[in-house]
Design a protein around this motif. Structure first.
Motif, PDB file in Angstrom:
ATOM      1  N   HIS A 118       0.756  -1.044  -0.080  1.00 53.19           N
ATOM      2  CA  HIS A 118       0.040   0.075  -0.042  1.00 53.19           C
ATOM      3  C   HIS A 118       0.837   1.411   0.033  1.00 53.19           C
ATOM      4  CE1 HIS A 118      -3.899  -1.984   1.595  1.00 53.19           C
ATOM      5  NE2 HIS A 118      -3.253  -2.762   0.840  1.00 53.19           N
ATOM      6  N   GLN A 119       2.268   1.254   0.393  1.00 56.35           N
ATOM      7  CA  GLN A 119       3.063   2.193   0.266  1.00 56.35           C
ATOM      8  C   GLN A 119       4.377   1.860  -0.201  1.00 56.35           C
ATOM      9  OE1 GLN A 119       5.182   4.179   4.078  1.00 56.35           O
ATOM     10  NE2 GLN A 119       3.201   5.208   3.738  1.00 56.35           N
ATOM     11  N   ASP A 164       2.502  -3.815   4.084  1.00 49.63           N
ATOM     12  CA  ASP A 164       2.989  -2.857   4.625  1.00 49.63           C
ATOM     13  C   ASP A 164       1.868  -1.866   5.260  1.00 49.63           C
ATOM     14  OD1 ASP A 164       1.795  -1.813   2.481  1.00 49.63           O
ATOM     15  OD2 ASP A 164       3.550  -0.567   1.655  1.00 49.63           O
ATOM     16  N   THR A 165       0.816  -2.599   5.748  1.00 49.71           N
ATOM     17  CA  THR A 165      -0.339  -1.794   6.255  1.00 49.71           C
ATOM     18  C   THR A 165      -1.068  -2.668   7.146  1.00 49.71           C
ATOM     19  OG1 THR A 165      -2.509  -0.944   5.450  1.00 49.71           O
ATOM     20  CG2 THR A 165      -1.865  -2.707   4.249  1.00 49.71           C
ATOM     21  N   CYS A 182       0.180   2.841   7.479  1.00 47.43           N
ATOM     22  CA  CYS A 182       1.137   2.106   6.606  1.00 47.43           C
ATOM     23  C   CYS A 182       2.410   2.613   6.907  1.00 47.43           C
ATOM     24  CB  CYS A 182       0.803   2.790   5.087  1.00 47.43           C
ATOM     25  SG  CYS A 182      -0.908   2.068   4.456  1.00 47.43           S
ATOM     26  N   LYS A 224       3.880  -4.445   8.801  1.00 47.39           N
ATOM     27  CA  LYS A 224       4.084  -2.905   8.342  1.00 47.39           C
ATOM     28  C   LYS A 224       5.330  -2.417   9.397  1.00 47.39           C
ATOM     29  CE  LYS A 224       1.393  -0.046  11.213  1.00 47.39           C
ATOM     30  NZ  LYS A 224       1.138  -0.648  12.274  1.00 47.39           N
TER      31      LYS A 224
END
Length: 216
Positions: A113-114, A132-133, A154, A173
């Motif tokens: 997500h990032q 990552d979230t 995130c 994350k």
């Protein structure tokens, strides 16, 4: 006679399914390569391999880089350990996924997500999931009002060169895994693992140092 007939049937069965596997292998490779072309992935199509059907979801505005020698195994491709799941790579708009040269994943789920960065010569075992979230807000009010996805947190994930992650791990994350480090099978990582260390457990904790004399 019955034994001979059974043997002939078995050999014909093996030959048929060997041919079928080769056809499916080529088909899934071409489909995945075509998908990468269509979504502007940075890669060399002659130097990466998708073995088995892989679910790829690279959303518009995402950035994906796959290094030379990258191998993605999915489905029942290399024995019993791989038959129960498949590899899934999803990268949302504005997010960035980078997988370095000569790294390999086996039935791995990656939701970016990032930012998720995987270095070179990294091996990731079957059933591992990397996020990552949090996907959802931890505040119950957000979940009640339906804004939990908007307010999700995130943080980037970094896995450095020559790291090894065992089967069925969960990398959460904000985690980082150091150079040459090892994560034991079934571990949950939610912290920073230094270089040259072995960690395992839920949550993962330090076990011991790796053998530096054998490292490149």
């Amino acid at each position: 006679m019955n034994r001979l007939l059974s043997t002939l049937i078995y050999q014909a069965y093996r030959a048929w399914f060997a041919l079928l596997r080769r056809c499916k292998k080529h088909f899934h490779q071409r489909v995945s390569i075509g998908y990468c072309y269509a979504h502007q992935v940075k890669f060399n199509p002659d130097k990466i391999r998708f073995i088995g059907k892989t679910d790829l979801f690279f959303h518009p505005g995402s950035k994906v880089t796959l290094g030379d020698g990258f191998i993605c195994r999915s489905g029942r491709t290399s024995g019993a350990i791989d038959h129960h799941v498949m590899s899934v790579l999803e990268v949302l708009p504005g997010a960035e996924l980078s997988i370095g040269a000569h790294s390999g994943i086996s039935n791995t789920c990656i939701h970016c997500h990032q930012s998720i960065t995987i270095g070179e010569y990294v091996n990731i075992g079957a059933g591992t999931m990397i996020f990552d979230t949090d996907f959802h807000s931890l505040d119950w009010k957000d979940r009640k009002e339906g804004t939990d996805i908007i307010h999700r947190k995130c943080k980037p994930v970094v896995i450095k060169d020559h790291a090894f992650i065992g089967a069925n791990c969960l990398i959460l994350k904000g985690s980082s895994i150091g150079l040459h480090s090892v994560v034991g099978a079934g571990s949950v990582v939610c912290c920073d693992i230094p270089d040259n260390e072995i960690w395992a457990g839920n949550p993962a904790v330090f076990i011991k140092k790796t053998d530096n004399t054998k490292q490149l």
